[in-house]
Design a protein around this motif. Sequence first.
Motif, PDB file in Angstrom:
ATOM      1  N   TRP A 216       0.846  -1.192   0.000  1.00  0.00           N
ATOM      2  CA  TRP A 216       0.000   0.000   0.000  1.00  0.00           C
ATOM      3  C   TRP A 216       0.880   1.240   0.000  1.00  0.00           C
ATOM      4  O   TRP A 216       1.943   1.249   0.631  1.00  0.00           O
ATOM      5  N   VAL A 217       0.433   2.271  -0.701  1.00  0.00           N
ATOM      6  CA  VAL A 217       1.092   3.573  -0.718  1.00  0.00           C
ATOM      7  C   VAL A 217       0.072   4.609  -0.267  1.00  0.00           C
ATOM      8  O   VAL A 217      -1.038   4.683  -0.820  1.00  0.00           O
ATOM      9  N   LEU A 218       0.433   5.412   0.728  1.00  0.00           N
ATOM     10  CA  LEU A 218      -0.446   6.465   1.228  1.00  0.00           C
ATOM     11  C   LEU A 218       0.230   7.810   1.004  1.00  0.00           C
ATOM     12  O   LEU A 218       1.412   7.977   1.310  1.00  0.00           O
ATOM     13  N   PRO A 225      -8.692  13.351  -3.305  1.00  0.00           N
ATOM     14  CA  PRO A 225      -8.700  11.897  -3.131  1.00  0.00           C
ATOM     15  C   PRO A 225      -8.442  11.201  -4.453  1.00  0.00           C
ATOM     16  O   PRO A 225      -8.867  11.664  -5.513  1.00  0.00           O
ATOM     17  N   PHE A 226      -7.732  10.092  -4.395  1.00  0.00           N
ATOM     18  CA  PHE A 226      -7.453   9.325  -5.606  1.00  0.00           C
ATOM     19  C   PHE A 226      -7.115   7.902  -5.198  1.00  0.00           C
ATOM     20  O   PHE A 226      -6.652   7.661  -4.078  1.00  0.00           O
ATOM     21  N   ALA A 227      -7.351   6.956  -6.100  1.00  0.00           N
ATOM     22  CA  ALA A 227      -7.061   5.551  -5.814  1.00  0.00           C
ATOM     23  C   ALA A 227      -6.734   4.847  -7.116  1.00  0.00           C
ATOM     24  O   ALA A 227      -7.471   4.970  -8.102  1.00  0.00           O
ATOM     25  N   VAL A 228      -5.622   4.103  -7.119  1.00  0.00           N
ATOM     26  CA  VAL A 228      -5.214   3.379  -8.311  1.00  0.00           C
ATOM     27  C   VAL A 228      -4.285   2.240  -7.896  1.00  0.00           C
ATOM     28  O   VAL A 228      -3.662   2.296  -6.834  1.00  0.00           O
ATOM     29  N   SER A 229      -4.223   1.208  -8.712  1.00  0.00           N
ATOM     30  CA  SER A 229      -3.292   0.104  -8.484  1.00  0.00           C
ATOM     31  C   SER A 229      -2.151   0.196  -9.485  1.00  0.00           C
ATOM     32  O   SER A 229      -2.365   0.508 -10.661  1.00  0.00           O
ATOM     33  N   LEU A 230      -0.938  -0.079  -9.029  1.00  0.00           N
ATOM     34  CA  LEU A 230       0.246  -0.077  -9.887  1.00  0.00           C
ATOM     35  C   LEU A 230       0.880  -1.451  -9.859  1.00  0.00           C
ATOM     36  O   LEU A 230       0.988  -2.078  -8.805  1.00  0.00           O
ATOM     37  N   GLU A 231       1.298  -1.913 -11.010  1.00  0.00           N
ATOM     38  CA  GLU A 231       2.027  -3.173 -11.111  1.00  0.00           C
ATOM     39  C   GLU A 231       3.332  -2.925 -11.839  1.00  0.00           C
ATOM     40  O   GLU A 231       3.422  -2.058 -12.703  1.00  0.00           O
ATOM     41  N   ARG A 235       4.567  -8.085 -10.969  1.00  0.00           N
ATOM     42  CA  ARG A 235       4.683  -8.320  -9.541  1.00  0.00           C
ATOM     43  C   ARG A 235       3.376  -7.945  -8.824  1.00  0.00           C
ATOM     44  O   ARG A 235       2.456  -7.432  -9.428  1.00  0.00           O
ATOM     45  N   THR A 236       3.335  -8.207  -7.529  1.00  0.00           N
ATOM     46  CA  THR A 236       2.135  -7.932  -6.757  1.00  0.00           C
ATOM     47  C   THR A 236       1.750  -6.462  -6.849  1.00  0.00           C
ATOM     48  O   THR A 236       2.610  -5.587  -6.923  1.00  0.00           O
ATOM     49  N   GLN A 237       0.471  -6.176  -6.815  1.00  0.00           N
ATOM     50  CA  GLN A 237      -0.008  -4.811  -6.931  1.00  0.00           C
ATOM     51  C   GLN A 237       0.445  -3.941  -5.766  1.00  0.00           C
ATOM     52  O   GLN A 237       0.522  -4.390  -4.631  1.00  0.00           O
ATOM     53  N   SER A 238       0.735  -2.673  -6.080  1.00  0.00           N
ATOM     54  CA  SER A 238       0.842  -1.630  -5.068  1.00  0.00           C
ATOM     55  C   SER A 238      -0.439  -0.803  -5.164  1.00  0.00           C
ATOM     56  O   SER A 238      -0.709  -0.196  -6.200  1.00  0.00           O
ATOM     57  N   ARG A 239      -1.203  -0.799  -4.108  1.00  0.00           N
ATOM     58  CA  ARG A 239      -2.455  -0.039  -4.085  1.00  0.00           C
ATOM     59  C   ARG A 239      -2.174   1.343  -3.515  1.00  0.00           C
ATOM     60  O   ARG A 239      -1.696   1.468  -2.393  1.00  0.00           O
TER      61      ARG A 239
END
Length: 310
Positions: A216-218, A225-231, A235-239
């Motif tokens: 997780w990245v905060l 506000p924003f929300a996204v997943s990075l790969e 590799r495993t997602q960083s949310r």
Amino acid sequence: MPQDSLLVAALGDIHGRFHRVEAWLDALEEARGRRVDLVLAVGDVEAFRRADDHKRKAAKRAMPAEFAEYADGLKRVKRPLYFIGGNNEDFEALHDLPEGGELAPDVHYLGRAGLREVRGLRVAYLSGIHAPRFIDQPLKRPTTLDTAKQAGYFRTAEVEQVAALQDVDLLLVHEWPRGIVQKAREERLAPERPLPSPWIGNPVTRKLVDALHPRWVLCGHSHKPFAVSLEAQGRTQSRVACLDQAAKPDTAVFWLEFEGREAQRAGWGVSGAVAWQVGQRWGLHTLPPLVDADNGDGPGSAPRNDNATA
């Protein structure tokens, strides 16, 4: 609930508004029916120890100098609070604490860069924002307005210190990673929602996220506000969860419920509604519904539950 279950609340830029965030956390505890075990703040906390310092130096000078009450022992936070530095802080007080320290009972500055294990979670952090002109310059003692401003910029050595870490559960940064808005545009996530500029954020933080691949990245700073997943390379997602400033709870408060080191569910605001749970996709659809774009100090409204399966 499992004995190793942990409720973690994250706060956007507090800007000295300690009283209201304490009340918001009270409401979150009541809604979830359990104690908030740990609070993380993503910078621009503005923990000025003296009211006079707040009045002269705080970015939000119209706000009461609330932290002085906690520093003087008149009030005490109800839950352990750990924060990173943003670009608006009491840099004179923080300068001699590069590895962090306790500013008031249960109020902990994490430091400029590094890793802290908190309640079994591996929390990496990088304070400040990116300023290319200063990233390779030495950090000076903040004795003037100019040197105090420079103290709000991270340096290459600090970035490298964080980049060398492994197995990170949470990464706290102040400024957004560059490219997350463009990723949402490309994937046409929540097309009905107006998106910020694709140039928001900085490339250094993005490279750090891609290198560390935290779960997780905060972040804060941009008061949106924003929300996204990075790969990265399969590799495993960083949310990534970007938090608003502490004007309204809907998007300034974000919570995660862990079992061990794995997040099981998450939500925005203080209603206790679950916006995401393990196995579901993370993205803009998890955000609370759009409300009046007032970024002032109104009470705000509670978010609704808006789940989407993977």
